[in-house]
Scaffold this active site. Structure first.
Site, short mmCIF file in Angstrom:
data_model
loop_
_atom_site.label_atom_id
_atom_site.label_comp_id
_atom_site.label_asym_id
_atom_site.label_seq_id
_atom_site.Cartn_x
_atom_site.Cartn_y
_atom_site.Cartn_z
N ARG A 118 0.81 -1.24 0.00
CA ARG A 118 0.00 0.00 0.00
C ARG A 118 0.84 1.27 0.00
NH1 ARG A 118 -3.01 -3.44 3.53
NH2 ARG A 118 -4.98 -4.08 2.56
N LYS A 140 2.02 10.87 -11.75
CA LYS A 140 1.18 9.97 -12.53
C LYS A 140 1.96 8.68 -12.76
CE LYS A 140 -2.09 12.62 -15.32
NZ LYS A 140 -2.47 12.94 -16.72
N GLU A 182 7.21 16.90 -26.12
CA GLU A 182 6.63 17.28 -24.83
C GLU A 182 7.10 18.67 -24.41
OE1 GLU A 182 4.32 15.77 -23.26
OE2 GLU A 182 4.42 13.62 -23.64
N LYS A 224 5.22 22.45 -15.11
CA LYS A 224 4.48 21.27 -14.65
C LYS A 224 4.28 21.30 -13.15
CE LYS A 224 3.64 16.44 -15.31
NZ LYS A 224 3.94 15.19 -16.03
N GLU A 234 -5.85 16.02 -11.61
CA GLU A 234 -6.43 16.27 -12.92
C GLU A 234 -7.94 16.45 -12.90
OE1 GLU A 234 -6.21 14.04 -17.13
OE2 GLU A 234 -4.25 14.39 -16.21
N ARG A 238 -4.83 20.53 -14.92
CA ARG A 238 -3.79 19.56 -15.29
C ARG A 238 -4.09 18.85 -16.60
NH1 ARG A 238 -0.44 15.28 -11.43
NH2 ARG A 238 0.77 14.38 -13.14
N ASN A 242 -2.28 17.25 -21.43
CA ASN A 242 -2.57 16.17 -22.37
C ASN A 242 -2.72 16.66 -23.81
OD1 ASN A 242 -2.65 13.95 -20.51
ND2 ASN A 242 -4.59 14.77 -19.75
N HIS A 245 -2.28 14.25 -26.72
CA HIS A 245 -2.25 12.89 -26.20
C HIS A 245 -3.49 12.07 -26.58
CE1 HIS A 245 1.10 14.54 -24.02
NE2 HIS A 245 1.33 13.40 -23.41
N HIS A 249 -2.24 8.89 -28.18
CA HIS A 249 -2.45 7.57 -27.60
C HIS A 249 -3.16 6.64 -28.56
CE1 HIS A 249 -2.11 9.06 -23.14
NE2 HIS A 249 -0.96 9.02 -23.76
N HIS A 262 6.34 7.47 -27.98
CA HIS A 262 5.28 8.29 -27.39
C HIS A 262 5.36 9.74 -27.87
CE1 HIS A 262 2.44 9.89 -24.51
NE2 HIS A 262 3.36 10.69 -24.01
#
Length: 358
Positions: A118, A140, A182, A224, A234, A238, A242, A245, A249, A262
């Protein structure tokens, strides 16, 4: 060395940026909870930098887990193999994980750290431009699934991010260019003056001038860190990170993870988002041209893969994390330096754009 802070209350942490930080053991050791460390890396980075890290950890009980290199290994299978190794060596909550590598290693290590018992501490030591300016910062963590990228993960912050810019000297040209996608993203969504700076300094950046690289990485991390401090999980702001993206993606999933890097997919996604903006009269033709020109200067792809049209894109975009009430949401620029998240992109516009690009 430059240092900035990600301000998240009790979970705040520093980002250290500089040359030869892999030669400064005291910098790393201050973030170790105990002398028990497991380093997660891949086969390429292991050959280049594992010996340096072993020297930094002299006297510490350290284990290395070396994964194959490639986006296809950012998977539940890799996650399970690392968890199994931690169980076999009886790692406990006082064990610190170190992610030494690019975005795949960082995302995977962070997800393992979030889940094992955990939550155990981890440190990001990113070695690629993409991971230094983006994926190592913000907490993330995730793995991919055949039906969608980064669909299984958690928000989990590192204890520190240590960025040695000298690792970029060994980075292949294609990987460096992927990271620049990026970088350019930050200028498009948040800072027009930074975008102009990138235009003016592109030759020095291509030559991997250390002073320019450190300045560039610092600004990206600064942007960032500011966004993450305001919206860690997000819920709004935030999501602007993306940009490109949603389209990107879809390209990665359709082409098979690892066939397009990517950053390459994101570059094409940024172009598509800008072309949406131009059609909606949110960006001028000259602004879109500037974005394409800067991306193209680093030899990034500007068009979708051959044969990939509206149907192929939408099949994957329906699994995007930003989908709400079955409506696909996009990050669309409203000029260089600003952007919005919107579901107001008409189907007819998308069909015309994506089928034309294929």
């Amino acid at each position: 060395m430059n240092t900035l802070q990600v301000e998240l209350g009790e979970r705040s942490y520093p980002i250290h940026i500089g040359a030869n930080l892999l030669h400064q053991p005291d910098l790393l050791r201050q973030y170790l909870k105990t002398d028990k460390v497991v380093v997660i890396t891949n086969q390429v980075v292991d050959v280049l930098y594992a010996a340096l890290l072993r020297d930094m950890l002299d006297g510490v009980s350290v284990e290395f887990v070396v994964l194959p290199d490639g986006e296809q290994y950012k998977s539940l299978a890799s996650f399970e193999s690392i968890i199994s190794h931690l169980l076999e060596i009886q790692a406990a909550r006082d064990t610190t994980l170190i992610a030494l590598g690019g975005g795949v290693v960082g995302d995977l290590t962070g997800f393992v750290a979030a889940c094992y018992q955990r939550g155990i501490p981890f440190i990001q030591m990113p070695t690629t431009l993409l991971s230094q300016v983006d994926s190592s910062v913000g907490g993330k963590t995730a793995v991919n699934h055949p039906l969608g990228k980064n669909m299984i993960g958690a928000f989990y912050q590192p204890r520190a991010v240590i960025i040695d810019t000298m690792t970029l000297c060994s980075l292949p040209k294609r990987e460096f260019a992927a990271g620049m996608a990026e970088v350019i993203k930050y200028g498009v969504i948040y800072d027009d003056s930074f975008f102009r700076w990138l235009e003016e300094n592109q030759q020095g950046l291509k030559g991997k001038n250390q002073a320019l690289l450190q300045q560039m990485i610092h600004r990206c991390c600064e942007i960032k860190a500011d966004i993450v401090a305001k919206d860690e999980k997000e819920h709004g702001l935030r999501a602007l990170l993306n940009l490109g993206h949603t389209f990107g993606h879809a390209i990665e999933a359709e082409q098979g993870y690892g066939n397009w890097l990517h950053g390459e997919a994101v570059a094409t996604g940024i172009v598509l988002a800008c072309e949406v903006a131009q059609r909606k009269e949110w960006m001028t033709e000259s602004e879109v041209w500037r974005v394409k020109t800067l991306l193209g200067a680093f030899e990034l792809p500007l068009t979708a893969p051959t044969g990939m049209g509206y149907e192929q894109f939408v099949r994957h975009m329906k699994h995007d994390k930003k989908v709400q009430d079955s409506r696909i949401r996009f990050v669309i620029p409203t000029g260089i330096g600003s952007a919005v998240v919107t579901d107001e992109v008409e189907e007819a516009l998308l069909k015309d754009l994506l089928n034309a690009s294929s």
